[in-house]
Design a protein around this motif. Structure first.
Motif, PDB file in Angstrom:
ATOM      1  N   ALA A  69      -4.619  -6.286   3.671  1.00  0.00           N
ATOM      2  CA  ALA A  69      -4.489  -7.683   3.520  1.00  0.00           C
ATOM      3  C   ALA A  69      -3.116  -7.984   4.153  1.00  0.00           C
ATOM      4  N   ASP A  70      -3.211  -9.288   4.507  1.00  0.00           N
ATOM      5  CA  ASP A  70      -1.988 -10.049   4.887  1.00  0.00           C
ATOM      6  C   ASP A  70      -0.997 -10.192   3.913  1.00  0.00           C
ATOM      7  N   ARG A  71      -0.030  -9.506   3.810  1.00  0.00           N
ATOM      8  CA  ARG A  71       1.041  -9.580   2.621  1.00  0.00           C
ATOM      9  C   ARG A  71       2.491  -9.859   2.888  1.00  0.00           C
ATOM     10  N   ASN A  72       3.145 -10.550   2.077  1.00  0.00           N
ATOM     11  CA  ASN A  72       4.519 -10.944   2.175  1.00  0.00           C
ATOM     12  C   ASN A  72       5.251  -9.438   2.235  1.00  0.00           C
ATOM     13  N   LYS A  73       5.799  -9.322   3.507  1.00  0.00           N
ATOM     14  CA  LYS A  73       6.530  -7.657   3.585  1.00  0.00           C
ATOM     15  C   LYS A  73       7.816  -7.604   3.041  1.00  0.00           C
ATOM     16  N   ASN A  74       8.286  -8.666   2.350  1.00  0.00           N
ATOM     17  CA  ASN A  74       9.616  -8.610   1.696  1.00  0.00           C
ATOM     18  C   ASN A  74       9.091  -7.928   0.139  1.00  0.00           C
ATOM     19  N   VAL A  75       8.085  -7.780  -0.040  1.00  0.00           N
ATOM     20  CA  VAL A  75       7.583  -7.304  -1.384  1.00  0.00           C
ATOM     21  C   VAL A  75       7.068  -6.151  -1.362  1.00  0.00           C
ATOM     22  N   LEU A  76       7.653  -5.016  -2.166  1.00  0.00           N
ATOM     23  CA  LEU A  76       7.221  -3.873  -2.595  1.00  0.00           C
ATOM     24  C   LEU A  76       5.884  -3.776  -3.383  1.00  0.00           C
ATOM     25  N   THR A  77       4.723  -3.570  -2.856  1.00  0.00           N
ATOM     26  CA  THR A  77       3.409  -3.391  -3.669  1.00  0.00           C
ATOM     27  C   THR A  77       3.278  -1.983  -4.259  1.00  0.00           C
ATOM     28  N   ILE A  78       3.196  -1.964  -5.395  1.00  0.00           N
ATOM     29  CA  ILE A  78       2.739  -0.677  -6.352  1.00  0.00           C
ATOM     30  C   ILE A  78       1.457  -0.706  -6.738  1.00  0.00           C
ATOM     31  N   LEU A  79       0.649   0.172  -6.538  1.00  0.00           N
ATOM     32  CA  LEU A  79      -0.701   0.523  -7.195  1.00  0.00           C
ATOM     33  C   LEU A  79      -0.731   1.779  -8.569  1.00  0.00           C
ATOM     34  N   ALA A  80      -0.574   1.388  -9.559  1.00  0.00           N
ATOM     35  CA  ALA A  80      -0.505   2.287 -10.483  1.00  0.00           C
ATOM     36  C   ALA A  80      -2.080   2.464 -10.988  1.00  0.00           C
ATOM     37  N   VAL A  81      -2.641   3.432 -10.418  1.00  0.00           N
ATOM     38  CA  VAL A  81      -4.193   3.903 -10.321  1.00  0.00           C
ATOM     39  C   VAL A  81      -4.300   5.004 -11.527  1.00  0.00           C
ATOM     40  N   PRO A  82      -5.437   5.188 -12.028  1.00  0.00           N
ATOM     41  CA  PRO A  82      -5.927   6.427 -12.764  1.00  0.00           C
ATOM     42  C   PRO A  82      -5.527   7.639 -12.234  1.00  0.00           C
ATOM     43  N   PHE A  83      -5.247   8.730 -12.726  1.00  0.00           N
ATOM     44  CA  PHE A  83      -4.955  10.053 -12.252  1.00  0.00           C
ATOM     45  C   PHE A  83      -5.832  10.507 -11.157  1.00  0.00           C
ATOM     46  N   THR A  84      -7.196  10.113 -11.925  1.00  0.00           N
ATOM     47  CA  THR A  84      -8.255  10.704 -10.910  1.00  0.00           C
ATOM     48  C   THR A  84      -8.127  10.134  -9.199  1.00  0.00           C
ATOM     49  N   HIS A  85      -7.474   8.943  -9.139  1.00  0.00           N
ATOM     50  CA  HIS A  85      -7.707   8.146  -8.130  1.00  0.00           C
ATOM     51  C   HIS A  85      -6.485   8.546  -7.079  1.00  0.00           C
ATOM     52  N   LEU A  86      -5.361   9.060  -7.857  1.00  0.00           N
ATOM     53  CA  LEU A  86      -4.351   9.251  -6.920  1.00  0.00           C
ATOM     54  C   LEU A  86      -4.354   9.896  -5.474  1.00  0.00           C
ATOM     55  N   PHE A  87      -5.054  10.875  -5.629  1.00  0.00           N
ATOM     56  CA  PHE A  87      -5.430  11.996  -4.547  1.00  0.00           C
ATOM     57  C   PHE A  87      -6.324  11.456  -3.349  1.00  0.00           C
ATOM     58  N   PRO A  88      -7.475  10.730  -4.010  1.00  0.00           N
ATOM     59  CA  PRO A  88      -8.609  10.049  -2.853  1.00  0.00           C
ATOM     60  C   PRO A  88      -7.888   8.988  -2.297  1.00  0.00           C
ATOM     61  N   VAL A  89      -7.103   8.195  -3.173  1.00  0.00           N
ATOM     62  CA  VAL A  89      -6.521   6.944  -2.580  1.00  0.00           C
ATOM     63  C   VAL A  89      -5.675   7.268  -1.255  1.00  0.00           C
ATOM     64  N   MET A  90      -4.638   8.199  -1.670  1.00  0.00           N
ATOM     65  CA  MET A  90      -3.787   8.791  -0.818  1.00  0.00           C
ATOM     66  C   MET A  90      -4.607   9.508   0.436  1.00  0.00           C
ATOM     67  N   LYS A  91      -5.621  10.041   0.284  1.00  0.00           N
ATOM     68  CA  LYS A  91      -6.283  10.455   1.585  1.00  0.00           C
ATOM     69  C   LYS A  91      -7.073   9.701   2.393  1.00  0.00           C
ATOM     70  N   LYS A  92      -8.020   8.834   1.384  1.00  0.00           N
ATOM     71  CA  LYS A  92      -8.913   8.153   2.132  1.00  0.00           C
ATOM     72  C   LYS A  92      -8.410   6.546   2.449  1.00  0.00           C
ATOM     73  N   VAL A  93      -7.522   6.085   1.955  1.00  0.00           N
ATOM     74  CA  VAL A  93      -6.913   4.631   2.212  1.00  0.00           C
ATOM     75  C   VAL A  93      -5.951   4.791   3.094  1.00  0.00           C
ATOM     76  N   LYS A  94      -5.985   3.827   4.082  1.00  0.00           N
ATOM     77  CA  LYS A  94      -4.964   3.805   5.085  1.00  0.00           C
ATOM     78  C   LYS A  94      -3.928   3.140   4.318  1.00  0.00           C
ATOM     79  N   ILE A  95      -3.027   3.732   3.586  1.00  0.00           N
ATOM     80  CA  ILE A  95      -1.740   2.889   3.035  1.00  0.00           C
ATOM     81  C   ILE A  95      -0.757   2.418   3.724  1.00  0.00           C
TER      82      ILE A  95
END
Ligand code: PGA
Length: 256
Positions: A30-56
């Protein structure tokens, strides 16, 4: 060093893996304010797939919602800080009121978790906050002071740079009832004063203090407009990409 402005989404026990990947992808792109650190606290099961599959994209980091206080051992069903660090997860939420309530996590145990998380190289989003009866009897500041004293204030000043504090009044979590901007500011200022007394002005000025409890797109700007509110820990509203991005883009100021 300026303290960071942070919008952290706490997904709690929500989303299937497919839903989670879609949500993380939408927030990240998304078009986000670049001054803001965005943190996603996701369930344990999602950490690795989100890291691998999402272009963070830059400015987005992942967090676990909890961890154990030991590095390894016979603790069936638990996840250690070393496991998270080994996956290069930068943040962990510790002391959320739901874990305090449903998993009976007390200040002493949370101190062990904070210690273990920092020792593993993680940064901690430490939650504190009072129940309604405590606020009604005007004991809220003393209550939060106890929580911080018992679980955080054993840290050194230099370790405090790896701590983000989230003030979350329990009566405002998931209830639709938000602390007023004045109530949030009163507590955040009190917390900053506790930090100043314990660690000095530098730590007090550089520690991000987030507000949590029914933050939405419609109230974020007013809350984040308070001088000592450096962002939010957002539950329900972080499950909608559009709503969460509105929250991320609600800061009217730059980092101080
Ligand atoms: P809420 O949750 O935004 O749904 O009130 C906040 C939290 O528990 O972190």
């Amino acid at each position: 060093m300026a303290r960071k402005l942070i919008a952290a989404g706490n997904w709690k026990m929500n989303t299937t893996i497919d839903e989670g990947i879609t949500l993380a992808q939408r927030v990240s792109s998304a078009d986000r304010n670049k001054n803001v650190l965005t943190i996603l606290a996701v369930p344990f099961t999602h950490l690795f797939p989100v890291m691998k599959k999402v272009k963070i994209s830059s400015g987005v980091k992942l967090a676990a919602q909890n961890c154990h206080h030991k590095t390894s051992g016979a603790f069936t069903g638990e996840i250690s800080p070393a496991m998270l660090a080994g996956m290069k997860i930068p943040y962990v939420v510790i002391g959320h009121s739901e874990r305090r309530e449903y998993n009976h996590e007390d200040n002493a145990l949370l101190a062990l978790k904070v210690r273990a998380a920092l020792d593993a190289g993680l940064k901690v989003i430490f939650c504190c906050g009072e129940a309604l009866d405590i606020r009604k009897s005007r004991g809220h500041v003393a209550h939060v002071k106890n929580q911080l004293t018992d679980s955080l204030f054993m840290l050194s000043a230099s370790e405090m740079k790896n701590i983000v504090i989230a003030y979350e009044p329990i009566w405002a979590i998931g209830t639709g009832e938000t602390a007023t901007p004045a109530q949030a500011q009163e507590m955040h200022l009190a917390i900053r004063e506790m930090l100043r007394k314990k660690y000095g002005k530098r730590v007090a000025d550089n520690t991000s203090i987030l507000y949590g409890g029914s933050v939405k797109g419609s109230n974020a700007a007013e809350l984040f407009g308070q001088p000592d509110v450096d962002g939010g820990l957002v539950g329900g509203a972080s499950l909608s990409a559009d709503e969460f991005v509105t929250i991320i883009n609600s800061f009217g100021r730059k980092a101080v």
